[in-house]
Design an enzyme around this catalytic site. Sequence first.
Site, PDB file in Angstrom:
ATOM      1  N   HIS A 118       4.773   0.218  -0.073  1.00 41.05           N
ATOM      2  CA  HIS A 118       5.545  -0.573   0.892  1.00 41.05           C
ATOM      3  C   HIS A 118       4.696  -1.714   1.445  1.00 41.05           C
ATOM      4  O   HIS A 118       3.473  -1.727   1.267  1.00 41.05           O
ATOM      5  CB  HIS A 118       6.100   0.307   2.016  1.00 41.05           C
ATOM      6  N   ARG A 169       7.328  -8.867  15.750  1.00 38.30           N
ATOM      7  CA  ARG A 169       7.756  -7.508  15.399  1.00 38.30           C
ATOM      8  C   ARG A 169       6.615  -6.537  15.696  1.00 38.30           C
ATOM      9  O   ARG A 169       5.445  -6.895  15.544  1.00 38.30           O
ATOM     10  CB  ARG A 169       8.138  -7.466  13.922  1.00 38.30           C
ATOM     11  N   ASP A 217       0.706   5.033   2.031  1.00 34.68           N
ATOM     12  CA  ASP A 217      -0.062   5.711   3.086  1.00 34.68           C
ATOM     13  C   ASP A 217      -0.834   6.835   2.393  1.00 34.68           C
ATOM     14  O   ASP A 217      -0.341   7.427   1.429  1.00 34.68           O
ATOM     15  CB  ASP A 217       0.876   6.258   4.167  1.00 34.68           C
ATOM     16  N   HIS A 220       0.849  -1.199   0.000  1.00 33.78           N
ATOM     17  CA  HIS A 220       0.000   0.000   0.000  1.00 33.78           C
ATOM     18  C   HIS A 220       0.881   1.245   0.000  1.00 33.78           C
ATOM     19  O   HIS A 220       2.081   1.169   0.257  1.00 33.78           O
ATOM     20  CB  HIS A 220      -0.904   0.023   1.252  1.00 33.78           C
TER      21      HIS A 220
END
Length: 370
Positions: free
Chosen positions: A283, A293, A229, A227
């Site tokens: 990303h 994580r 942002d 996607h």
Amino acid sequence: MSAPSQLSKDPHNDYFDFGAARQVPETHTWEGLYEHPLVDGGVGAAEDAVPVVDLRDPHAAEAVARASEQWGTFLLEGHGIPSELLARVEARIASVFALPASEKMRAARQDGQSHGYGLPPIASYFPKTTWSEGYTLSPANLRAELRKIWPDAGGDYRHFCDVMEEFHRQMLAVVDKLTVLFLAALGVASVEAGRKIVETMSETVTMHINWYPKCPDPKRTLGLAIHTDSGFFTFLMQSHVSGLQLFRHEPDRWVGVPPGALIVNIGDLFQILTNGRFRSTYHRAVVNRESTRVSVAYHLGPPADAKVAPLREAVGGGKPAYRTVTWREYFLVRKEAFTTGGSALQMVSLSPGDHDDDGDGADQISEISS
Ligand SMILES: C=C1C[C@]23C[C@@]1(O)CC[C@H]2[C@@]12CCC[C@@](C)(C(=O)O1)[C@H]2[C@@H]3C(=O)O
Ligand SMILES: O=C(O)CCC(=O)C(=O)O
Ligand SMILES: [Fe+2]
């Protein structure tokens, strides 16, 4: 790169117990993840090295301009946020996601709601489910939101809210410094304009926490789907575990972002505001077998109904490349783009010769005011 075209009929919104999973089920298996090579984006990786901006550098505005034009992402140093605070943020986040499903689900995001526990909004545009849990919060509703999980407002609740509020306070100082650099890079001289932008962005901050559990077969799944942002810009705080990858062209490749750094991502509305000069970056996040994580995306943008159009300084003697949009409207455009396999930015771009139907796109204050 075109966006996936299938709109999911079943967003797999039910709770999935990652801790108990011994394999990756069909619902979480993604195809075509390794069509493009993966390269290391660490310092010393020559042209693949993700740019670094140090806020203490007297030439930081030029570095911000270069990185925003060429990458749409950079690693931020000299931000002054103590690593000890980031470690506490991470520890408190772990205490939320470690809770039993029945307790987390009390805060589950309801249809159409911008906040809550569960997968992020774009998850529903993909046919497969990601290997992650999420929680969207804003500083303004933090305590009310967390009371859903901890109704007794005891120690865990207080520690979580206190540390997230401290993180927010410290981030606002970084927002201030970075906005000054962005405006200098764009040639916007008005201090008043800068003050107003920072003030409105500070009121509408949204934090999205990503929790990526260990995965028994990480190559078959994804932590967060590809996607861009959508807002102005995002700070991404991540733990000392790698996972974020940026998509780069010529040649097409995934660039692995070094773990631990504070990252800045340019969003689609900033691409519009800068008339395409600063670029948003595609990303995604991958998962791994050894470690859980955590990342916290600190999203900044205009109020939902404020109009965003290319700045006069960015248009110069040329033509606006994008029409005026509000963030609310852009979400709908993006939904349509995901459904049809198109690009949301393309859908709001003006072909040469077109006129912006919302005026001259010239006044930088009115462009981001409601
Ligand atoms: C302010 C926002 C940006 C965001 C949508 C949201 O309302 C809250 C969650 C954000 C997030 C985080 C993960 C990726 C992303 C694309 C998503 O689906 O939810 C972003 C959204 C965005 O940038 O559009
Ligand atoms: O976890 C990551 O590294 C990516 C998170 C992200 O892109 C987001 O929340 O918007
Ligand atoms: Fe993102």
